[in-house]
Scaffold this motif. Structure first.
Motif, PDB file in Angstrom:
ATOM      1  N   GLY A  26      12.491 -18.100  -0.972  1.00 66.85           N
ATOM      2  CA  GLY A  26      12.894 -17.296   0.546  1.00 66.85           C
ATOM      3  C   GLY A  26      11.691 -17.209   1.431  1.00 66.85           C
ATOM      4  O   GLY A  26      11.442 -16.099   1.977  1.00 66.85           O
ATOM      5  N   VAL A  27      10.769 -18.478   1.341  1.00 72.34           N
ATOM      6  CA  VAL A  27       9.460 -18.346   2.509  1.00 72.34           C
ATOM      7  C   VAL A  27       9.683 -19.637   3.215  1.00 72.34           C
ATOM      8  O   VAL A  27      10.594 -20.260   2.767  1.00 72.34           O
ATOM      9  N   SER A  28       8.910 -19.433   4.226  1.00 72.80           N
ATOM     10  CA  SER A  28       8.699 -21.043   4.939  1.00 72.80           C
ATOM     11  C   SER A  28       7.960 -22.080   3.978  1.00 72.80           C
ATOM     12  O   SER A  28       7.047 -21.741   3.381  1.00 72.80           O
ATOM     13  N   ARG A  29       8.421 -23.385   4.496  1.00 75.10           N
ATOM     14  CA  ARG A  29       7.523 -24.349   3.688  1.00 75.10           C
ATOM     15  C   ARG A  29       5.761 -24.267   4.240  1.00 75.10           C
ATOM     16  O   ARG A  29       5.216 -24.517   3.527  1.00 75.10           O
ATOM     17  N   GLN A  30       5.622 -23.571   5.373  1.00 74.87           N
ATOM     18  CA  GLN A  30       4.077 -23.344   5.767  1.00 74.87           C
ATOM     19  C   GLN A  30       3.436 -22.247   4.729  1.00 74.87           C
ATOM     20  O   GLN A  30       2.564 -22.590   4.407  1.00 74.87           O
ATOM     21  N   SER A  31       4.201 -21.536   3.944  1.00 69.11           N
ATOM     22  CA  SER A  31       3.852 -20.526   3.068  1.00 69.11           C
ATOM     23  C   SER A  31       3.139 -21.251   1.989  1.00 69.11           C
ATOM     24  O   SER A  31       2.168 -21.256   1.276  1.00 69.11           O
ATOM     25  N   VAL A  32       3.941 -22.221   1.293  1.00 65.17           N
ATOM     26  CA  VAL A  32       3.586 -23.090   0.350  1.00 65.17           C
ATOM     27  C   VAL A  32       2.644 -23.989   0.410  1.00 65.17           C
ATOM     28  O   VAL A  32       1.571 -23.920  -0.225  1.00 65.17           O
ATOM     29  N   THR A  33       2.435 -24.526   1.739  1.00 68.12           N
ATOM     30  CA  THR A  33       1.423 -25.348   2.180  1.00 68.12           C
ATOM     31  C   THR A  33      -0.022 -24.446   2.114  1.00 68.12           C
ATOM     32  O   THR A  33      -1.026 -25.041   1.478  1.00 68.12           O
ATOM     33  N   LYS A  34       0.144 -23.103   2.577  1.00 68.15           N
ATOM     34  CA  LYS A  34      -1.136 -22.387   2.528  1.00 68.15           C
ATOM     35  C   LYS A  34      -1.448 -22.031   1.058  1.00 68.15           C
ATOM     36  O   LYS A  34      -2.663 -21.940   0.778  1.00 68.15           O
ATOM     37  N   GLY A 157      14.027   2.956  12.038  1.00 69.51           N
ATOM     38  CA  GLY A 157      14.584   1.932  12.028  1.00 69.51           C
ATOM     39  C   GLY A 157      13.718   0.534  12.200  1.00 69.51           C
ATOM     40  O   GLY A 157      13.428  -0.166  11.700  1.00 69.51           O
ATOM     41  N   SER A 158      12.409   0.990  13.350  1.00 67.50           N
ATOM     42  CA  SER A 158      11.497   0.052  13.516  1.00 67.50           C
ATOM     43  C   SER A 158      10.473  -0.085  12.457  1.00 67.50           C
ATOM     44  O   SER A 158       9.984  -1.103  11.912  1.00 67.50           O
ATOM     45  N   PHE A 159      10.169   0.875  11.672  1.00 68.00           N
ATOM     46  CA  PHE A 159       9.357   0.885  10.537  1.00 68.00           C
ATOM     47  C   PHE A 159       9.933   0.073   9.390  1.00 68.00           C
ATOM     48  O   PHE A 159       9.357  -0.588   8.671  1.00 68.00           O
ATOM     49  N   GLN A 160      11.367   0.473   9.136  1.00 68.39           N
ATOM     50  CA  GLN A 160      12.105  -0.433   8.051  1.00 68.39           C
ATOM     51  C   GLN A 160      12.191  -1.769   8.666  1.00 68.39           C
ATOM     52  O   GLN A 160      12.005  -2.765   7.364  1.00 68.39           O
ATOM     53  N   HIS A 161      12.374  -2.044   9.657  1.00 67.97           N
ATOM     54  CA  HIS A 161      12.354  -3.516   9.867  1.00 67.97           C
ATOM     55  C   HIS A 161      11.113  -4.445  10.067  1.00 67.97           C
ATOM     56  O   HIS A 161      10.835  -5.310   9.424  1.00 67.97           O
ATOM     57  N   THR A 162      10.025  -3.583  10.117  1.00 68.07           N
ATOM     58  CA  THR A 162       8.757  -4.224  10.089  1.00 68.07           C
ATOM     59  C   THR A 162       8.623  -4.322   8.722  1.00 68.07           C
ATOM     60  O   THR A 162       7.704  -5.400   8.265  1.00 68.07           O
ATOM     61  N   GLU A 163       8.782  -3.616   7.939  1.00 68.96           N
ATOM     62  CA  GLU A 163       8.472  -3.770   6.347  1.00 68.96           C
ATOM     63  C   GLU A 163       9.450  -4.934   5.748  1.00 68.96           C
ATOM     64  O   GLU A 163       8.990  -5.683   5.002  1.00 68.96           O
ATOM     65  N   PHE A 164      10.758  -4.852   6.542  1.00 66.29           N
ATOM     66  CA  PHE A 164      11.446  -5.970   5.844  1.00 66.29           C
ATOM     67  C   PHE A 164      11.052  -7.342   6.204  1.00 66.29           C
ATOM     68  O   PHE A 164      10.625  -8.257   5.562  1.00 66.29           O
ATOM     69  N   GLN A 165      10.386  -7.359   7.776  1.00 64.74           N
ATOM     70  CA  GLN A 165       9.576  -8.936   7.971  1.00 64.74           C
ATOM     71  C   GLN A 165       8.856  -9.098   7.048  1.00 64.74           C
ATOM     72  O   GLN A 165       8.226 -10.177   6.769  1.00 64.74           O
ATOM     73  N   ARG A 166       7.778  -7.947   6.631  1.00 65.88           N
ATOM     74  CA  ARG A 166       6.424  -8.408   5.789  1.00 65.88           C
ATOM     75  C   ARG A 166       6.882  -8.940   4.669  1.00 65.88           C
ATOM     76  O   ARG A 166       6.429  -9.769   3.989  1.00 65.88           O
ATOM     77  N   SER A 167       7.929  -8.376   3.864  1.00 63.40           N
ATOM     78  CA  SER A 167       8.520  -8.797   2.556  1.00 63.40           C
ATOM     79  C   SER A 167       9.426 -10.035   2.725  1.00 63.40           C
ATOM     80  O   SER A 167       9.447 -10.680   1.785  1.00 63.40           O
ATOM     81  N   HIS A 168       9.818 -10.069   3.970  1.00 63.81           N
ATOM     82  CA  HIS A 168      10.521 -11.680   4.050  1.00 63.81           C
ATOM     83  C   HIS A 168      10.366 -12.538   5.527  1.00 63.81           C
ATOM     84  O   HIS A 168      10.826 -12.175   6.431  1.00 63.81           O
ATOM     85  N   PRO A 169       9.195 -12.867   5.285  1.00 62.39           N
ATOM     86  CA  PRO A 169       8.585 -13.551   6.436  1.00 62.39           C
ATOM     87  C   PRO A 169       9.424 -14.815   7.037  1.00 62.39           C
ATOM     88  O   PRO A 169       9.208 -15.330   8.122  1.00 62.39           O
ATOM     89  N   TYR A 170      10.392 -15.265   5.971  1.00 59.87           N
ATOM     90  CA  TYR A 170      11.174 -16.299   6.464  1.00 59.87           C
ATOM     91  C   TYR A 170      12.660 -16.241   5.950  1.00 59.87           C
ATOM     92  O   TYR A 170      12.713 -16.039   4.740  1.00 59.87           O
ATOM     93  N   ILE A 171      13.368 -16.639   6.604  1.00 60.38           N
ATOM     94  CA  ILE A 171      14.919 -16.432   6.430  1.00 60.38           C
ATOM     95  C   ILE A 171      15.835 -17.691   6.895  1.00 60.38           C
ATOM     96  O   ILE A 171      15.507 -18.322   7.701  1.00 60.38           O
ATOM     97  N   GLN A 172      16.389 -18.382   5.755  1.00 61.60           N
ATOM     98  CA  GLN A 172      17.175 -19.442   6.085  1.00 61.60           C
ATOM     99  C   GLN A 172      18.486 -19.032   6.715  1.00 61.60           C
ATOM    100  O   GLN A 172      19.195 -18.084   6.314  1.00 61.60           O
ATOM    101  N   ASP A 173      18.621 -19.936   7.720  1.00 66.42           N
ATOM    102  CA  ASP A 173      19.884 -19.416   8.498  1.00 66.42           C
ATOM    103  C   ASP A 173      21.254 -19.809   7.620  1.00 66.42           C
ATOM    104  O   ASP A 173      21.611 -20.744   7.314  1.00 66.42           O
ATOM    105  N   PHE A 174      21.764 -18.691   7.408  1.00 63.74           N
ATOM    106  CA  PHE A 174      23.172 -19.006   6.479  1.00 63.74           C
ATOM    107  C   PHE A 174      24.256 -18.644   7.348  1.00 63.74           C
ATOM    108  O   PHE A 174      25.518 -18.553   6.916  1.00 63.74           O
ATOM    109  N   TYR A 175      24.241 -18.267   8.770  1.00 64.27           N
ATOM    110  CA  TYR A 175      25.472 -17.911   9.542  1.00 64.27           C
ATOM    111  C   TYR A 175      26.195 -19.247   9.898  1.00 64.27           C
ATOM    112  O   TYR A 175      25.704 -20.094  10.218  1.00 64.27           O
ATOM    113  N   SER A 176      27.635 -19.022   9.904  1.00 65.00           N
ATOM    114  CA  SER A 176      28.463 -20.040  10.329  1.00 65.00           C
ATOM    115  C   SER A 176      28.725 -19.906  11.914  1.00 65.00           C
ATOM    116  O   SER A 176      28.482 -18.685  12.378  1.00 65.00           O
TER     117      SER A 176
END
Length: 371
Positions: A26-34, A157-176
């Protein structure tokens, strides 16, 4: 033996690409590269997930030497199953949709709470002026309650969103496409309903004109209450539609990552220093450039710096605008001679000016000065 060597060996022996491993984690390929370039280190939850994928212990992965070992049958089976899962249609494995729905609900409710506080202020102030002027100051209680509740919800809501971004820096698009069409229909319906509510409030207030301050005050409070309902509908639906733009979420997280030590190093290091740490392919991946020439690296570095300055400029302008709006609102609320029941419009105008300032900066301040 380093973590980097262990990770590269495990990934190679399990016939796994960086992109496949990134999708599993659940991260970007860039993260694995780093990670493999030793310019960043995975968080604990990602380390534990790596141990599960490769069937090894945390100590062996981080401090041991796994380069002389062969993959275990269980590790091969787990990796194969995860690769198959990664190849399947994308799923919301991070709880992104639930989080974004809660985020939209909190922000919309926070804005509506502030507007309802204004509505109650108008109602109570009008009633106090009609029946007992000495109680007029009590109208500030619902106003401040609405502001406290609204600001609390928005900040939470803003603090929770910031924490979610920190924990999940990359999301694969799963929407149809069906999800996108449904969200667009919902926003359209919300806009129509919201405008209708405001129109009803305006029409209902017309008969009150010329019938005294009490009738006008009640009509004004009713109109602001309907504006609060319309704002809740439109803001929530707009944010629910915006959540489908997963690419924008990932891009915004990249902007935050531009403040990390790794990105600071990339911005400040010379081209020769970068090549001493990264391969040309990794430099292209990190900077998003077609080739690792000195010219492209220089342009990418300038673009990153300009993007950072744009963010600072936009945030600074909005901060100044909202401070001025707050001063104006307080003056119109408390200073004799300037008092008006429509003092709350200062924040509405301030918010609109913030949007204009952000659009202006985004439009006229380019990311690439050479473009």
């Amino acid at each position: 033996m380093s973590f980097r060597d262990n990770l590269q060996h495990l990934r190679a022996t399990h016939s796994m690409t960086q992109e496949q491993l990134a999708l599993m984690l659940g991260v970007s390929r860039q993260s694995v590269t780093k990670w493999e370039a030793e310019r960043a280190y995975p968080e604990m939850d990602k380390l534990l997930k790596l141990c599960q994928i490769f069937d090894c212990t945390l100590d062996d992965l981080v401090q041991g030497d796994l380069t002389a070992t062969s993959p275990t049958p269980r590790g091969q089976a787990v990796a194969a199953a995860l690769r198959e899962s990664a190849a399947a249609p994308p799923q919301d494995v991070c709880g992104y949709d639930e989080h974004m729905r809660a985020f939209a609900r909190k922000i919309a409710t926070g804005v509506a709470a502030i507007l309802l506080g204004v509505s109650l202020l108008i109602f109570t102030g009008t009633a106090a002026e009609r029946f007992d002027p000495s109680l007029e100051a009590l109208g500030l209680i619902p106003l401040f309650a609405g502001i406290v509740i609204g600001v609390g919800l928005i900040l939470s809501g803003s603090f929770q969103h910031t924490e979610f971004q920190r924990s999940h820096p990359y999301i694969q698009d799963f929407y149809s496409e069906g999800d996108r069409r449904a969200a667009q229909r919902s926003l359209t319906a919300s806009i129509v309903i919201g405008i209708s509510l405001i129109f009803i409030g305006v029409v209902a207030s017309i008969p009150a004109d010329g019938h005294g301050d009490f009738a006008e005050g009640i009509a004004g409070g009713f109109l602001v209450a309907l504006v609060a309902a319309a704002a809740w509908l439109i803001i929530r639906s707009g944010m629910l539609l915006a959540r489908l733009n997963v690419a924008n979420y990932n891009a915004s997280r990249e902007q935050a990552l531009a403040e990390s030590d790794t990105w600071k190093y990339v911005r400040e290091a010379s081209a020769a220093e970068l090549r001493g740490v990264y391969t040309d392919e990794q430099i292209c991946e990190i900077l998003g450039i077609p080739d690792a020439s000195d010219v492209e690296i220089a342009r990418a570095r300038a673009r990153l710096e300009r993007r950072h300055r744009k963010s600072q400029l936009s945030g600074g302008l909005c901060g100044i605008i909202m401070i001025l709006a707050t001063v104006a609102g307080i003056v119109m609320l408390l200073v004799p001679g300037y008092q008006t029941p429509y003092f709350w419009m200062a924040w509405v105008i301030g918010g609109l000016l913030c949007g204009v300032a952000s659009i202006f900066v985004s439009t006229f301040v380019r990311d690439d000065p050479a473009a």
